[in-house]
Scaffold this motif. Sequence first.
Motif, short mmCIF file in Angstrom:
data_model
loop_
_atom_site.label_atom_id
_atom_site.label_comp_id
_atom_site.label_asym_id
_atom_site.label_seq_id
_atom_site.Cartn_x
_atom_site.Cartn_y
_atom_site.Cartn_z
N GLU A 177 0.85 -1.18 -0.03
CA GLU A 177 -0.08 0.05 -0.13
C GLU A 177 0.89 1.38 0.03
O GLU A 177 0.53 2.21 -0.77
CB GLU A 177 -0.92 0.00 1.23
CG GLU A 177 -2.17 -0.94 1.18
CD GLU A 177 -2.91 -0.96 0.00
OE1 GLU A 177 -3.14 0.32 -0.35
OE2 GLU A 177 -3.30 -2.07 -0.76
N MET A 178 1.90 1.22 0.79
CA MET A 178 2.85 2.30 0.69
C MET A 178 3.68 2.55 -0.32
O MET A 178 3.69 3.58 -0.95
CB MET A 178 3.91 2.24 1.91
CG MET A 178 3.40 2.22 3.23
SD MET A 178 4.63 1.97 4.61
CE MET A 178 3.73 1.71 6.02
N ARG A 179 3.97 1.55 -1.18
CA ARG A 179 4.42 1.60 -2.58
C ARG A 179 3.57 2.21 -3.57
O ARG A 179 4.02 3.13 -4.25
CB ARG A 179 4.84 0.27 -3.25
CG ARG A 179 6.35 -0.43 -2.33
CD ARG A 179 7.58 0.31 -3.03
NE ARG A 179 7.77 -0.53 -4.29
CZ ARG A 179 8.54 0.17 -5.10
NH1 ARG A 179 9.50 1.07 -4.55
NH2 ARG A 179 8.87 -0.42 -6.14
N ALA A 180 2.23 1.86 -3.58
CA ALA A 180 1.28 2.38 -4.21
C ALA A 180 1.09 3.83 -3.92
O ALA A 180 0.91 4.54 -4.82
CB ALA A 180 0.12 1.70 -4.33
N ASP A 181 1.11 4.16 -2.58
CA ASP A 181 0.97 5.48 -2.29
C ASP A 181 1.82 6.54 -2.88
O ASP A 181 1.74 7.40 -3.64
CB ASP A 181 1.04 5.76 -0.55
CG ASP A 181 -0.03 5.50 0.02
OD1 ASP A 181 -1.15 5.05 -0.72
OD2 ASP A 181 0.04 5.07 1.07
N ASP A 182 3.32 5.74 -2.97
CA ASP A 182 4.54 6.56 -3.69
C ASP A 182 4.08 6.87 -4.94
O ASP A 182 4.71 7.78 -5.63
CB ASP A 182 5.65 5.82 -3.55
CG ASP A 182 6.04 5.94 -1.94
OD1 ASP A 182 5.58 6.76 -1.07
OD2 ASP A 182 6.82 5.01 -1.35
N SER A 183 3.67 5.72 -5.76
CA SER A 183 3.53 5.97 -7.11
C SER A 183 2.48 7.10 -7.38
O SER A 183 2.33 7.81 -8.35
CB SER A 183 2.88 4.79 -7.78
OG SER A 183 3.98 3.87 -7.79
N ALA A 184 1.22 7.09 -6.39
CA ALA A 184 0.30 8.10 -6.65
C ALA A 184 0.86 9.44 -6.46
O ALA A 184 0.44 10.51 -6.97
CB ALA A 184 -1.07 7.77 -5.59
N ARG A 185 1.67 9.63 -5.35
CA ARG A 185 2.24 10.95 -5.17
C ARG A 185 3.16 11.46 -6.27
O ARG A 185 2.92 12.64 -6.44
CB ARG A 185 3.03 10.75 -3.65
CG ARG A 185 2.08 10.65 -2.52
CD ARG A 185 3.09 9.92 -1.38
NE ARG A 185 3.89 10.80 -0.68
CZ ARG A 185 4.93 10.26 -0.01
NH1 ARG A 185 5.10 9.13 0.23
NH2 ARG A 185 5.51 11.17 0.71
N ARG A 186 3.80 10.61 -6.68
CA ARG A 186 4.65 10.95 -7.88
C ARG A 186 3.84 11.43 -9.07
O ARG A 186 3.99 12.44 -9.83
CB ARG A 186 5.49 9.87 -8.42
CG ARG A 186 6.74 9.67 -7.58
CD ARG A 186 7.85 8.78 -7.98
NE ARG A 186 7.30 7.36 -8.36
CZ ARG A 186 7.34 6.46 -7.54
NH1 ARG A 186 7.75 6.69 -6.13
NH2 ARG A 186 7.00 5.19 -7.63
N SER A 187 2.36 10.89 -9.38
CA SER A 187 1.82 11.17 -10.34
C SER A 187 0.92 12.65 -10.25
O SER A 187 0.56 13.16 -11.12
CB SER A 187 0.46 10.24 -10.59
OG SER A 187 -0.37 10.26 -9.44
N LEU A 188 0.97 12.95 -8.99
CA LEU A 188 0.19 14.35 -8.75
C LEU A 188 1.22 15.42 -8.51
O LEU A 188 0.95 16.66 -8.18
CB LEU A 188 -0.24 14.25 -7.19
CG LEU A 188 -1.86 13.23 -7.30
CD1 LEU A 188 -2.25 13.17 -5.99
CD2 LEU A 188 -2.62 13.76 -8.29
N ARG A 189 2.67 15.26 -8.56
CA ARG A 189 3.80 16.13 -8.05
C ARG A 189 3.82 17.29 -9.17
O ARG A 189 3.90 18.46 -8.69
CB ARG A 189 5.21 15.30 -7.98
CG ARG A 189 6.15 16.30 -7.56
CD ARG A 189 7.34 15.38 -6.87
NE ARG A 189 6.88 14.47 -5.78
CZ ARG A 189 7.46 13.16 -5.56
NH1 ARG A 189 8.55 12.95 -6.17
NH2 ARG A 189 7.18 12.76 -4.40
#
Length: 260
Positions: free
Chosen positions: A203-215
């Motif tokens: 879940e944390m790894r998926a969070d990191d991907s989501a954060r990068r997509s919004l950066r």
Amino acid sequence: MNLQDLAEAAVLILIAVLLAWPVPILLSGAAWPARWPGWALLLWQLIALAGGFSMIGAVLLAGRALLPDVPLVGALLAGALAAYLLVHLVITVVQFERQRRRHLALLNLLSAPHPTEARTRVLDDAAPVAYCLPRGVGSVTVLSQGLLDGLHQDELAAVIAHERAHVEQRHEVLLVAFKAWRGALPWFPIAARAESEVAALVEMRADDSARRSLRWTGVDPDAVLARAILRVAGPTGPAEHASPRRDRHRDRFLRLGKGR
């Protein structure tokens, strides 16, 4: 009695015991996996593989050392243990595939394609629901109408990016493998702990991907993702993913607050 084989078996037994008890306990109670979930996932995989091979090797060498005149006994016992673990993995994979196919068939009946998002289907449900259904190139992201109505556009983008990260990074492979480990050793508390830790870390790894997509969208990706998680999971979150010794759900929000 072959003393060299016996000594080597003792070393492998010691390694197996360390990897089966103190090492997983220390890892599941540590703070650093929330900062580097990818490395923590790799370490959990190494622990599982090394633990399994050390147990199999210990049985083989112990049998050869204690029964030197009947070397096949140790080999048969080691082979039986390896087959037992492998059969549980195969059974778990087959069950997962059957459940996935039934789920997909039911989903096609109860949902409609999203009007703009590719490989996304919408359930007519007022509850906020979001999950992914892995299927290789045909993987599907599932959203509920309640989620679409309740989230702002940036929050919705974060949720979709999070769910697609699970598919792109093949998190279901890890989850199925650790589920199989737990199924093979249901009496073994560390197997359950490992499964819970891996579930939280993906879940944390998926969070990191989501954060990068919004950066690059001009919003605060951590704040947006935290709001989206709260709307989807509720205030308590997925308690089954929390470590018995450390609250990984709390860690998940803390790392968003710290920008990690």
